[in-house]
Scaffold this motif. Structure first.
Motif, PDB file in Angstrom:
ATOM      1  N   SER A 223       0.824  -1.214   0.000  1.00 31.29           N
ATOM      2  CA  SER A 223       0.000   0.000   0.000  1.00 31.29           C
ATOM      3  C   SER A 223       0.854   1.258   0.000  1.00 31.29           C
ATOM      4  O   SER A 223       0.498   2.264  -0.623  1.00 31.29           O
ATOM      5  N   VAL A 224       2.005   1.201   0.708  1.00 33.14           N
ATOM      6  CA  VAL A 224       2.852   2.383   0.841  1.00 33.14           C
ATOM      7  C   VAL A 224       4.256   1.938   1.224  1.00 33.14           C
ATOM      8  O   VAL A 224       4.431   0.963   1.951  1.00 33.14           O
ATOM      9  N   LEU A 225       5.256   2.638   0.691  1.00 33.90           N
ATOM     10  CA  LEU A 225       6.647   2.413   1.077  1.00 33.90           C
ATOM     11  C   LEU A 225       6.995   3.343   2.222  1.00 33.90           C
ATOM     12  O   LEU A 225       6.705   4.543   2.167  1.00 33.90           O
ATOM     13  N   ARG A 243       8.093   4.644  -9.608  1.00 31.20           N
ATOM     14  CA  ARG A 243       7.894   4.016 -10.912  1.00 31.20           C
ATOM     15  C   ARG A 243       7.009   2.772 -10.822  1.00 31.20           C
ATOM     16  O   ARG A 243       6.736   2.131 -11.834  1.00 31.20           O
ATOM     17  N   SER A 244       6.560   2.443  -9.603  1.00 33.61           N
ATOM     18  CA  SER A 244       5.647   1.309  -9.406  1.00 33.61           C
ATOM     19  C   SER A 244       4.276   1.760  -8.934  1.00 33.61           C
ATOM     20  O   SER A 244       3.461   0.931  -8.527  1.00 33.61           O
ATOM     21  N   GLY A 245       4.022   3.067  -8.959  1.00 37.14           N
ATOM     22  CA  GLY A 245       2.737   3.582  -8.499  1.00 37.14           C
ATOM     23  C   GLY A 245       2.530   3.435  -7.007  1.00 37.14           C
ATOM     24  O   GLY A 245       1.392   3.354  -6.550  1.00 37.14           O
ATOM     25  N   LEU A 246       3.639   3.419  -6.245  1.00 36.71           N
ATOM     26  CA  LEU A 246       3.565   3.183  -4.802  1.00 36.71           C
ATOM     27  C   LEU A 246       3.851   4.476  -4.047  1.00 36.71           C
ATOM     28  O   LEU A 246       4.957   5.026  -4.149  1.00 36.71           O
ATOM     29  N   ARG A 287      -8.685   8.697   3.037  1.00 38.08           N
ATOM     30  CA  ARG A 287      -8.539   8.346   1.619  1.00 38.08           C
ATOM     31  C   ARG A 287      -8.065   9.534   0.806  1.00 38.08           C
ATOM     32  O   ARG A 287      -7.293   9.374  -0.152  1.00 38.08           O
ATOM     33  N   ALA A 288      -8.503  10.733   1.156  1.00 41.28           N
ATOM     34  CA  ALA A 288      -8.078  11.913   0.409  1.00 41.28           C
ATOM     35  C   ALA A 288      -6.578  12.127   0.540  1.00 41.28           C
ATOM     36  O   ALA A 288      -5.894  12.497  -0.434  1.00 41.28           O
ATOM     37  N   PHE A 289      -6.030  11.879   1.738  1.00 46.28           N
ATOM     38  CA  PHE A 289      -4.589  12.026   1.948  1.00 46.28           C
ATOM     39  C   PHE A 289      -3.827  10.978   1.145  1.00 46.28           C
ATOM     40  O   PHE A 289      -2.828  11.288   0.484  1.00 46.28           O
ATOM     41  N   ALA A 290      -4.281   9.733   1.180  1.00 48.36           N
ATOM     42  CA  ALA A 290      -3.622   8.673   0.410  1.00 48.36           C
ATOM     43  C   ALA A 290      -3.659   8.984  -1.084  1.00 48.36           C
ATOM     44  O   ALA A 290      -2.668   8.776  -1.800  1.00 48.36           O
ATOM     45  N   THR A 291      -4.771   9.508  -1.546  1.00 51.29           N
ATOM     46  CA  THR A 291      -4.898   9.874  -2.959  1.00 51.29           C
ATOM     47  C   THR A 291      -3.967  11.022  -3.312  1.00 51.29           C
ATOM     48  O   THR A 291      -3.364  11.050  -4.392  1.00 51.29           O
TER      49      THR A 291
END
Length: 322
Positions: A223-225, A243-246, A287-291
């Protein structure tokens, strides 16, 4: 076709499987399109090839003997020194051998946009930025019922695995938060700390060292690095995440800010496990922060293409060779 010979000196060869080796191997591959490139751990007048038109050396302190020997044997031939995190943010301030390497080099490569600021003012004119790169990996469908953190890096003080582990323990009451950790323990004490964390937090998993392909595969499913380093020249794992969308949660150090940008929203203070734990909770619950973090990372991903890295490196070499 007779290609101009270059030597690329890296103190870490394939058996080290670390960032220096990955960088050296990638640069050699890029430069071989136009030059004849050899990879060596050391260079000396007695054992070195005397037709080398240029040297690229990684690490000011650890390659100091090679830098000195090359310039003594060939004072008029150009030398490029690529600076790591320990160079920029530790050794160059106090180590005389590292300082001599900087003085001898014709160009200094830094791996993040803020790297030149760590150099003495009189040397900054030598600095050039080369942002590292990697290929794109499409993210897999990530589960929505839980949040999986991932930290990648050998367990050593510079990477600060302890802050990640303390944050994981603080969040043990959250059953939907999982903490994966990839990297070899470079000291038995770090292995013991990881094992203790697994005993205290059942959703923390120390996976040990994994092959590079397996690590990148796990990055497409996380989900997150979390990148907690205390010093970095320009962490390749952060670039791989972009580059992995992470998305990334990163310590606020120049090596990270120089990759992610000053306005990035996912920073926490170095060594502050409570702040990291709060940031993880916010990422999982908001969710807004993650986005927002995902969008900021996606906006920077194209800066780290192999084409851009090869062009930046090739420009430096071609300018020095005339």
């Amino acid at each position: 076709m007779n290609l101009v010979p270059l030597v690329l000196v890296t103190p870490a060869l394939a058996d080290a499987n670390n960032g220096n080796w990955q960088t050296a191997q990638r640069w050699a591959r890029m430069l071989r399109r136009a030059y004849r490139v050899r990879l060596q751990a050391h260079w000396s007048a007695a054992g070195g090839r005397h037709d080398d038109a240029l040297m690229i050396a990684l690490h000011a302190r650890r390659s100091a003997d090679s830098v000195t020997a090359f310039k003594a044997a060939h004072p008029d031939r150009p030398l490029i020194l690529a600076l790591t995190g320990t160079d920029l943010y530790r050794d160059n301030a106090s180590d005389s051998r590292a300082q001599r390497s900087l003085a001898l080099a014709d160009r200094l490569i830094v791996l993040n946009d803020l790297g030149a600021q760590a150099l003495p003012p009189q040397l900054r004119h030598k600095a050039r930025v080369v942002l590292q790169s990697c290929g794109v990996r499409a993210p897999r469908l990530r589960p929505k019922q839980h949040t999986r953190m991932l930290m990648v890096g050998h367990l050593r003080a510079e990477k600060d695995p302890a802050t990640y582990q303390r944050a994981a323990v603080q969040l043990a009451h959250h059953g939907d938060l999982f903490f994966d950790h990839i990297g070899n323990a470079l000291d038995p004490a770090w292995a013991h700390a990881a094992e203790l964390c697994m005993a205290q937090q059942p959703r923390y998993r120390w996976l040990g060292g994994l092959p590079h392909g397996a690590t990148r595969d796990r990055m497409t499913r996380a989900s997150v690095l979390v990148h907690a380093s205390r010093l970095e020249g320009g962490a390749h794992v952060v670039i791989e995440a972009l580059r992995s969308g992470l998305p990334v949660l990163a310590s606020r150090i120049d090596g990270n800010v120089g990759l992610l940008g000053a306005d990035y929203a996912g920073y926490f203070p170095v060594g502050d496990a409570e702040a990291l734990a709060a940031l993880i909770e916010r990422f999982a619950d908001d969710r807004a922060f993650a986005t927002q973090l995902a969008a900021q990372c996606a906006a920077r991903a194209d800066r780290f293409t192999p084409e851009a890295e090869a062009a930046a490196l090739g420009t430096i070499v071609s300018e020095l060779l005339g």
